[in-house]
Design a protein around this motif. Structure first.
Motif, mmCIF file in Angstrom:
data_model
loop_
_atom_site.group_PDB
_atom_site.id
_atom_site.type_symbol
_atom_site.label_atom_id
_atom_site.label_comp_id
_atom_site.label_asym_id
_atom_site.label_seq_id
_atom_site.Cartn_x
_atom_site.Cartn_y
_atom_site.Cartn_z
ATOM 1 N N ALA A 97 15.451 -35.926 61.505
ATOM 2 C CA ALA A 97 14.668 -34.825 60.947
ATOM 3 C C ALA A 97 15.541 -33.864 60.162
ATOM 4 C CB ALA A 97 13.938 -34.080 62.058
ATOM 5 N N GLY A 98 16.733 -33.598 60.656
ATOM 6 C CA GLY A 98 17.587 -32.600 60.014
ATOM 7 C C GLY A 98 18.761 -33.224 59.298
ATOM 8 N N HIS A 99 19.775 -32.450 59.034
ATOM 9 C CA HIS A 99 20.971 -32.961 58.361
ATOM 10 C C HIS A 99 22.230 -32.507 59.092
ATOM 11 C CE1 HIS A 99 23.682 -34.370 55.368
ATOM 12 N NE2 HIS A 99 24.159 -33.171 55.168
ATOM 13 N N LEU A 100 22.424 -31.211 59.199
ATOM 14 C CA LEU A 100 23.654 -30.725 59.810
ATOM 15 C C LEU A 100 23.677 -30.949 61.312
ATOM 16 C CD1 LEU A 100 24.237 -27.392 57.883
ATOM 17 C CD2 LEU A 100 25.277 -29.622 57.493
ATOM 18 N N GLU A 101 22.536 -31.093 61.902
ATOM 19 C CA GLU A 101 22.501 -31.213 63.357
ATOM 20 C C GLU A 101 22.216 -32.626 63.790
ATOM 21 O OE1 GLU A 101 23.784 -27.610 63.601
ATOM 22 O OE2 GLU A 101 23.360 -28.821 65.382
ATOM 23 N N PHE B 33 32.961 -34.525 64.548
ATOM 24 C CA PHE B 33 32.493 -34.217 65.890
ATOM 25 C C PHE B 33 33.656 -34.169 66.870
ATOM 26 C CE2 PHE B 33 27.935 -34.844 65.437
ATOM 27 C CZ PHE B 33 27.814 -35.717 64.380
ATOM 28 N N TRP B 34 33.488 -33.379 67.911
ATOM 29 C CA TRP B 34 34.301 -33.470 69.107
ATOM 30 C C TRP B 34 33.357 -33.710 70.287
ATOM 31 C CZ3 TRP B 34 39.450 -33.904 69.605
ATOM 32 C CH2 TRP B 34 40.262 -33.504 68.533
ATOM 33 N N TYR B 35 33.732 -34.707 71.103
ATOM 34 C CA TYR B 35 32.990 -35.022 72.311
ATOM 35 C C TYR B 35 33.942 -34.941 73.502
ATOM 36 C CZ TYR B 35 28.939 -37.015 69.821
ATOM 37 O OH TYR B 35 27.823 -37.201 69.041
ATOM 38 N N GLN B 36 33.367 -34.626 74.665
ATOM 39 C CA GLN B 36 34.106 -34.653 75.921
ATOM 40 C C GLN B 36 33.589 -35.820 76.756
ATOM 41 O OE1 GLN B 36 32.989 -31.902 79.157
ATOM 42 N NE2 GLN B 36 35.094 -31.167 79.153
ATOM 43 N N GLN B 37 34.504 -36.579 77.340
ATOM 44 C CA GLN B 37 34.093 -37.708 78.171
ATOM 45 C C GLN B 37 34.879 -37.700 79.481
ATOM 46 O OE1 GLN B 37 34.742 -41.675 76.571
ATOM 47 N NE2 GLN B 37 33.066 -42.527 77.779
ATOM 48 N N HIS B 38 34.189 -37.407 80.576
ATOM 49 C CA HIS B 38 34.818 -37.510 81.886
ATOM 50 C C HIS B 38 34.880 -38.980 82.276
ATOM 51 C CE1 HIS B 38 33.819 -33.141 82.229
ATOM 52 N NE2 HIS B 38 34.987 -33.147 82.857
ATOM 53 N N ALA B 39 35.852 -39.304 83.096
ATOM 54 C CA ALA B 39 36.096 -40.689 83.490
ATOM 55 C C ALA B 39 34.833 -41.330 84.054
ATOM 56 C CB ALA B 39 37.227 -40.753 84.506
ATOM 57 N N GLY B 40 34.469 -42.481 83.516
ATOM 58 C CA GLY B 40 33.316 -43.214 84.005
ATOM 59 C C GLY B 40 31.973 -42.693 83.538
ATOM 60 N N PHE B 45 28.403 -34.010 73.741
ATOM 61 C CA PHE B 45 28.680 -33.304 72.493
ATOM 62 C C PHE B 45 29.318 -31.949 72.751
ATOM 63 C CE2 PHE B 45 28.053 -31.817 68.268
ATOM 64 C CZ PHE B 45 27.534 -30.530 68.349
ATOM 65 N N LEU B 46 30.380 -31.643 72.003
ATOM 66 C CA LEU B 46 31.011 -30.330 72.067
ATOM 67 C C LEU B 46 30.788 -29.545 70.787
ATOM 68 C CD1 LEU B 46 34.501 -31.067 73.710
ATOM 69 C CD2 LEU B 46 32.498 -30.001 74.776
ATOM 70 N N SER B 47 31.093 -30.170 69.634
ATOM 71 C CA SER B 47 31.030 -29.416 68.377
ATOM 72 C C SER B 47 30.878 -30.354 67.194
ATOM 73 C CB SER B 47 32.291 -28.574 68.198
ATOM 74 O OG SER B 47 33.431 -29.409 68.061
ATOM 75 N N TYR B 48 30.417 -29.762 66.095
ATOM 76 C CA TYR B 48 30.283 -30.494 64.836
ATOM 77 C C TYR B 48 30.688 -29.547 63.723
ATOM 78 C CZ TYR B 48 28.082 -33.275 61.080
ATOM 79 O OH TYR B 48 27.838 -34.028 59.950
ATOM 80 N N ASN B 49 31.767 -29.868 62.997
ATOM 81 C CA ASN B 49 32.251 -29.040 61.892
ATOM 82 C C ASN B 49 31.948 -29.724 60.568
ATOM 83 O OD1 ASN B 49 33.935 -28.323 64.328
ATOM 84 N ND2 ASN B 49 34.719 -26.797 62.889
ATOM 85 N N VAL B 50 31.371 -28.972 59.666
ATOM 86 C CA VAL B 50 31.103 -29.452 58.316
ATOM 87 C C VAL B 50 31.985 -28.734 57.299
ATOM 88 C CG1 VAL B 50 29.361 -29.677 56.506
ATOM 89 C CG2 VAL B 50 28.737 -30.062 58.886
ATOM 90 N N LEU B 51 32.106 -27.416 57.477
ATOM 91 C CA LEU B 51 32.873 -26.594 56.544
ATOM 92 C C LEU B 51 34.243 -26.269 57.118
ATOM 93 C CD1 LEU B 51 30.003 -24.129 55.556
ATOM 94 C CD2 LEU B 51 30.721 -26.216 54.366
ATOM 95 N N ASP B 52 35.181 -25.952 56.229
ATOM 96 C CA ASP B 52 36.517 -25.553 56.663
ATOM 97 C C ASP B 52 36.447 -24.288 57.516
ATOM 98 O OD1 ASP B 52 38.522 -26.463 53.717
ATOM 99 O OD2 ASP B 52 37.499 -27.643 55.261
ATOM 100 N N GLY B 53 37.337 -24.213 58.478
ATOM 101 C CA GLY B 53 37.426 -22.998 59.276
ATOM 102 C C GLY B 53 37.270 -23.270 60.755
ATOM 103 N N SER B 65 39.980 -28.699 58.457
ATOM 104 C CA SER B 65 40.495 -28.565 57.096
ATOM 105 C C SER B 65 40.187 -29.871 56.377
ATOM 106 C CB SER B 65 42.003 -28.312 57.088
ATOM 107 O OG SER B 65 42.503 -28.422 55.761
ATOM 108 N N ARG B 66 39.190 -29.856 55.527
ATOM 109 C CA ARG B 66 38.767 -31.073 54.833
ATOM 110 C C ARG B 66 39.834 -31.549 53.855
ATOM 111 N NH1 ARG B 66 32.373 -31.059 54.167
ATOM 112 N NH2 ARG B 66 32.900 -32.738 52.724
#
Lengths: 115, 110
Positions: A97-101, B33-40, B45-53, B65-66
């Protein structure tokens, strides 16, 4: 809220036997669906992805296949398992549905041991 | 081809700060993306960066930093429960195909 289910949680199968792993998603429509394998000490390997019913794309040639008989159901199969098929199989979904998410959300996984 | 590099293992002390680096070379880039995975367990999901910063979410921050093909995950005030693998993953587009790094196994010690 959305939830994703996988079963079975654990599976021990002999070499040469068939395989069927199932993944279902609740609380969303028209999801992108993915199958990954994570072997010991290795990263997540994308096996298949699907953008709709009956639409399957394969990333890696292998003895596995995938099917999507319903919008929120994704099945991973094999006719004859190999030792190298052992691993942690993860199903994931993302929204179209979205793009960034468009984050991928993972199911609990199936641990497969082929003996 | 797609190539994502991150350290295999790191150790840090409870209460400290740790930075997990990730460099990538991919054909196409929509975001990281950054994901966290505990053993087993499955990755979460932790984060998703598109833009610099730098983007901050509580004790966790992620930087991108792209131009340099570089990202890091910063964990502050480490807790024992932060012991896990941290997966860097690049969304290179095309039906949102995501390539995962091998993951960095972080051990938090008292």
């Amino acid at each position: 809220s959305q939830t994703i289910h996988q079963w079975p949680a654990t599976l021990v199968q002999p070499v040469g036997s068939p395989l069927s792993l199932e993944c279902t998603v609740e609380g969303t429509s028209n999801p992108n669906l993915y199958w990954y394998r994570q072997a010991a000490g290795r990263g997540l390997q994308l096996l298949f992805y699907s953008v709709g019913i009956g639409q399957i794309s394969s990333e890696v040639p292998q003895n596995l296949s995938a099917s999507r008989p319903q919008d929120r159901q994704f099945i991973l199969s094999s006719k004859k398992l190999l030792l190298s098929d052992s691993g942690f199989y993860l199903c994931a979904w993302s929204s179209r549905a979205g793009h960034l998410e468009e984050t991928q959300y993972f199911g609990p996984g199936t641990r497969l041991l082929v003996l | 081809g797609q190539n994502i590099d991150q350290p295999t293992e790191m150790t840090a002390t409870e209460g400290a700060i740790v930075q997990i680096n990730c460099t990538y070379q991919t054909s196409g880039f929509n975001g990281l993306f950054w994901y966290q995975q505990h053993a087993g367990e499955a990755p979460t999901f932790l984060s998703y960066n598109v833009l610099d910063g730098l983007e901050e979410k509580g004790r966790f921050s992620s930087f991108l930093s792209r131009s340099k093909g570089y990202s890091y995950l910063l964990l502050k005030e480490l807790q024992m429960k932060d012991s896990a693998s941290y997966l860097c993953a690049v969304d290179s587009g095309g039906y949102q195909k995501v390539t995962f790094g091998i993951g960095t196994k972080l051990q938090v010690i008292p």
